[in-house]
Design an enzyme around this catalytic site. Structure first.
Site, PDB file in Angstrom:
ATOM      1  N   ASN A 132       1.479  -7.501  -7.656  1.00 20.81           N
ATOM      2  CA  ASN A 132       1.324  -6.351  -8.496  1.00 20.81           C
ATOM      3  C   ASN A 132       2.163  -6.735  -9.837  1.00 20.81           C
ATOM      4  O   ASN A 132       3.404  -6.764  -9.496  1.00 20.81           O
ATOM      5  CB  ASN A 132       1.724  -4.896  -7.812  1.00 20.81           C
ATOM      6  CG  ASN A 132       1.559  -4.015  -8.870  1.00 20.81           C
ATOM      7  OD1 ASN A 132       0.988  -3.983  -9.795  1.00 20.81           O
ATOM      8  ND2 ASN A 132       2.250  -2.921  -8.316  1.00 20.81           N
ATOM      9  N   LEU A 133       1.291  -6.589 -10.862  1.00 14.80           N
ATOM     10  CA  LEU A 133       2.114  -6.910 -12.207  1.00 14.80           C
ATOM     11  C   LEU A 133       2.427  -5.856 -12.982  1.00 14.80           C
ATOM     12  O   LEU A 133       3.052  -5.697 -14.109  1.00 14.80           O
ATOM     13  CB  LEU A 133       1.263  -7.974 -13.123  1.00 14.80           C
ATOM     14  CG  LEU A 133       0.048  -7.255 -13.731  1.00 14.80           C
ATOM     15  CD1 LEU A 133      -0.235  -8.259 -15.007  1.00 14.80           C
ATOM     16  CD2 LEU A 133      -0.809  -7.391 -12.746  1.00 14.80           C
ATOM     17  N   ILE A 134       1.917  -4.521 -12.490  1.00 11.64           N
ATOM     18  CA  ILE A 134       1.872  -3.303 -12.999  1.00 11.64           C
ATOM     19  C   ILE A 134       3.247  -2.748 -13.139  1.00 11.64           C
ATOM     20  O   ILE A 134       3.723  -2.151 -14.058  1.00 11.64           O
ATOM     21  CB  ILE A 134       0.903  -2.225 -12.344  1.00 11.64           C
ATOM     22  CG1 ILE A 134      -0.469  -2.661 -12.466  1.00 11.64           C
ATOM     23  CG2 ILE A 134       1.286  -0.848 -12.847  1.00 11.64           C
ATOM     24  CD1 ILE A 134      -1.412  -1.971 -11.368  1.00 11.64           C
ATOM     25  N   GLU A 135       4.114  -2.846 -12.060  1.00 11.79           N
ATOM     26  CA  GLU A 135       5.641  -2.405 -12.186  1.00 11.79           C
ATOM     27  C   GLU A 135       6.258  -3.275 -13.360  1.00 11.79           C
ATOM     28  O   GLU A 135       7.046  -2.426 -13.788  1.00 11.79           O
ATOM     29  CB  GLU A 135       6.034  -2.800 -10.557  1.00 11.79           C
ATOM     30  CG  GLU A 135       7.303  -2.058 -10.287  1.00 11.79           C
ATOM     31  CD  GLU A 135       7.770  -1.898  -8.795  1.00 11.79           C
ATOM     32  OE1 GLU A 135       8.726  -1.174  -8.533  1.00 11.79           O
ATOM     33  OE2 GLU A 135       7.104  -2.685  -8.211  1.00 11.79           O
ATOM     34  N   GLU A 149       0.764  -1.110   0.075  1.00  7.97           N
ATOM     35  CA  GLU A 149       0.107  -0.033   0.118  1.00  7.97           C
ATOM     36  C   GLU A 149       0.899   1.310   0.173  1.00  7.97           C
ATOM     37  O   GLU A 149       0.600   2.296  -0.494  1.00  7.97           O
ATOM     38  CB  GLU A 149      -0.821   0.133   1.120  1.00  7.97           C
ATOM     39  CG  GLU A 149      -1.969  -1.043   1.155  1.00  7.97           C
ATOM     40  CD  GLU A 149      -1.541  -2.553   1.476  1.00  7.97           C
ATOM     41  OE1 GLU A 149      -2.398  -3.290   1.265  1.00  7.97           O
ATOM     42  OE2 GLU A 149      -0.503  -2.467   1.950  1.00  7.97           O
ATOM     43  N   GLY A 178      13.323  -2.510  -1.731  1.00 11.36           N
ATOM     44  CA  GLY A 178      13.302  -1.368  -2.590  1.00 11.36           C
ATOM     45  C   GLY A 178      13.951  -1.365  -3.844  1.00 11.36           C
ATOM     46  O   GLY A 178      14.448  -0.403  -4.272  1.00 11.36           O
ATOM     47  N   GLU A 179      14.237  -2.491  -4.264  1.00 12.84           N
ATOM     48  CA  GLU A 179      14.923  -2.765  -5.619  1.00 12.84           C
ATOM     49  C   GLU A 179      14.148  -3.528  -6.785  1.00 12.84           C
ATOM     50  O   GLU A 179      14.752  -3.985  -7.698  1.00 12.84           O
ATOM     51  CB  GLU A 179      16.165  -3.532  -5.539  1.00 12.84           C
ATOM     52  CG  GLU A 179      17.603  -2.731  -4.621  1.00 12.84           C
ATOM     53  CD  GLU A 179      18.805  -3.360  -4.960  1.00 12.84           C
ATOM     54  OE1 GLU A 179      19.689  -2.620  -5.610  1.00 12.84           O
ATOM     55  OE2 GLU A 179      18.863  -4.476  -4.480  1.00 12.84           O
ATOM     56  N   PRO A 194      11.934 -13.215  -3.143  1.00 14.06           N
ATOM     57  CA  PRO A 194      10.729 -13.494  -2.193  1.00 14.06           C
ATOM     58  C   PRO A 194       9.956 -12.040  -1.777  1.00 14.06           C
ATOM     59  O   PRO A 194      10.497 -11.156  -1.757  1.00 14.06           O
ATOM     60  CB  PRO A 194      11.392 -14.076  -1.083  1.00 14.06           C
ATOM     61  CG  PRO A 194      12.547 -14.625  -1.494  1.00 14.06           C
ATOM     62  CD  PRO A 194      12.963 -13.830  -2.431  1.00 14.06           C
ATOM     63  N   ARG A 195       8.883 -12.240  -1.728  1.00 13.18           N
ATOM     64  CA  ARG A 195       7.808 -10.896  -1.360  1.00 13.18           C
ATOM     65  C   ARG A 195       8.297 -10.349  -0.225  1.00 13.18           C
ATOM     66  O   ARG A 195       8.240  -9.085   0.015  1.00 13.18           O
ATOM     67  CB  ARG A 195       6.370 -11.440  -1.638  1.00 13.18           C
ATOM     68  CG  ARG A 195       5.463 -10.222  -0.982  1.00 13.18           C
ATOM     69  CD  ARG A 195       5.464  -9.217  -1.907  1.00 13.18           C
ATOM     70  NE  ARG A 195       4.247  -8.031  -1.425  1.00 13.18           N
ATOM     71  CZ  ARG A 195       4.275  -6.812  -1.824  1.00 13.18           C
ATOM     72  NH1 ARG A 195       5.095  -6.545  -2.812  1.00 13.18           N
ATOM     73  NH2 ARG A 195       3.433  -6.038  -1.503  1.00 13.18           N
TER      74      ARG A 195
END
Length: 433
Positions: A342-345, A65, A317-318, A275-276
């Site tokens: 999220n696939l948008i990035e 978020e 952050g990478e 990993p997430r």
């Protein structure tokens, strides 16, 4: 269930909630400050943690978020507005500190923990922080928090709101408490028409559809350039397996092992396994070691050798670096019934995307991306890796997928502007409405 019963249940369960948070904090690391004064709505000990008068309060519960809110937060800061950014998790707070360190240094933005949803804590939060308005990102509905905002005269909007079919069923099981909370929102700005319909059915006032803020993200160009240069220096094909979650790594590792027979040559692909959640970095490393795959960790700061099969992305952050370094991206979280990530990035980086069967958290985005040719869906991790290898071998097909990804991403921009337009009466005033 009404709000009184909800509050009694929350108080009764709070020791278990704190125990769960403590265990999660131990696994994930970071400073969670579970019993800090801020978690109970009291003012911060440090004066530097206090924002300017009448801030715009934005709540981004965790890492995802916080990243989603970045375009909106930056737009608010660019307007010169003071911002109070709240979180629940340490990863979300750390990401906010990283993204907005300059605004924090000049005290235009300050961070705080969202108070627990006890009536007293939420009343103290409103009294001490005195926000001009509140913007809750995606689906943060807390009944006592919203009741305290109404009492304090603080208008609250649910922004970039998503509400799945399972969320609708859960809201129905909780009875009147969620319906009343949703009805008390002053504005609801939904991602899609489907989200808007479900929110209306759950009790919210008719939402406006303003889109998904994640389409307005600006990839850090320094990371993009660094990722592209890194891949060129390696001279190898690179596949990102991004945002893996519980139960997914072993399937990908097995599939990678099948394709690792020609390791040691520059023709062999390098897989980035990312990993997430940081608490799972060590677990992924153990699985890779048990599989006998040659791997290194990104945190070690060394480049892969020709023998390296997997680079474990154990840094935060990478993600822009990882996607820019890749020619194909498998976006995980969707190969177990977890709803997808999220696939948008990845599309913003111009990388063709592969997703699994479980994308209900990003249902509309995933379906639209597939229809546009920006993404494709496969049934399991093994087929995902096979498809990535096919794309590496077919340059024309891979380039078509990358161009479609960039075009699809660009076509959906503008959610931040539409959100700011909808909230203009709250933001343009010199003080709280």
């Amino acid at each position: 269930m009404n709000r009184g019963v909800y509050t009694l249940a929350l108080r009764a369960l709070s020791p278990l909630i704190w125990l769960w948070m403590g265990r999660r904090a131990k696994r994930a690391g970071g400073r969670w400050e579970i019993f800090s004064p801020e978690r109970f709505g009291r003012p911060p000990a440090s004066h530097s943690a206090t924002p300017q008068a009448a801030p715009v309060w934005v709540h981004a519960v965790s890492l995802g978020e916080t990243r989603a809110a970045q375009p909106l937060l930056q737009a608010l800061l660019d307007r010169g507005l003071p911002v109070l950014l709240t979180h629940v998790t340490a990863t979300g707070r750390a990401e906010g500190a990283r993204l907005f360190q300059d605004a924090i240094a000049r005290r235009q933005l300050c961070q705080a923990w969202l108070p627990y949803d006890f009536p007293g804590a939420t009343r103290r939060f409103m009294a001490n922080r005195q926000p001009r308005c509140g913007l809750l990102i995606e689906r943060e509905i807390w009944p006592n928090l919203l009741a305290s905002a109404r009492t304090a005269g603080v208008p609250v909007a649910l922004v970039s709101a998503r509400f799945s079919a399972s969320s609708l069923r859960q809201a129905g099981r909780m009875g009147s408490v969620i319906r009343e909370a949703l009805a008390g929102l002053d504005a609801v700005l939904a991602q899609t028409v489907e989200d808007a319909a479900r929110l209306t059915e759950a009790g919210a006032r008719p939402p406006a559809v303003t889109g998904n803020l994640k389409f307005d993200l600006a990839l850090p160009q320094a990371q993009v350039r660094a990722g592209q240069a890194w891949r060129e220096r390696l001279g190898r094909r690179v596949v990102a397996v991004a945002s893996t979650r519980e139960g997914e790594d072993s399937g990908f590792i097995d599939a990678i092992k099948r394709h690792a027979s020609n390791s040691g040559t520059r023709d062999s692909p390098l897989f980035l396994l990312i990993p997430r959640h940081p608490q799972r970095f060590d677990e992924a490393a153990r699985l890779l070691a048990a599989a006998g795959l040659a791997f290194i960790r990104r945190s070690e700061g060394v480049d892969p050798s020709p023998d390296t099969v997997v680079l474990l992305g154990d840094t935060l952050g990478e993600m822009a670096f990882y996607y820019a370094a890749s020619e194909v991206a498998i976006v995980a979280g969707s190969f177990a019934p977890l709803g997808g990530q999220n696939l948008i990035e990845a599309c913003a980086a111009g990388v063709p995307v592969i997703v699994g069967p479980h994308t209900f958290n990003f249902k509309q985005a995933a379906e639209d991306a597939i229809e546009a040719g920006a993404a494709q869906r496969v049934l399991d991790a093994g087929r995902a890796v096979d498809t990535a290898m096919e794309l590496l071998a077919d340059e024309a097909r891979r380039e078509r997928g990358g161009e479609a990804a960039r075009a699809w991403f660009g076509a959906h921009a503008g959610a931040t502007r539409r959100t700011l337009d909808a909230l203009a009466p709250w933001l343009d005033a010199g003080a709280r409405p």
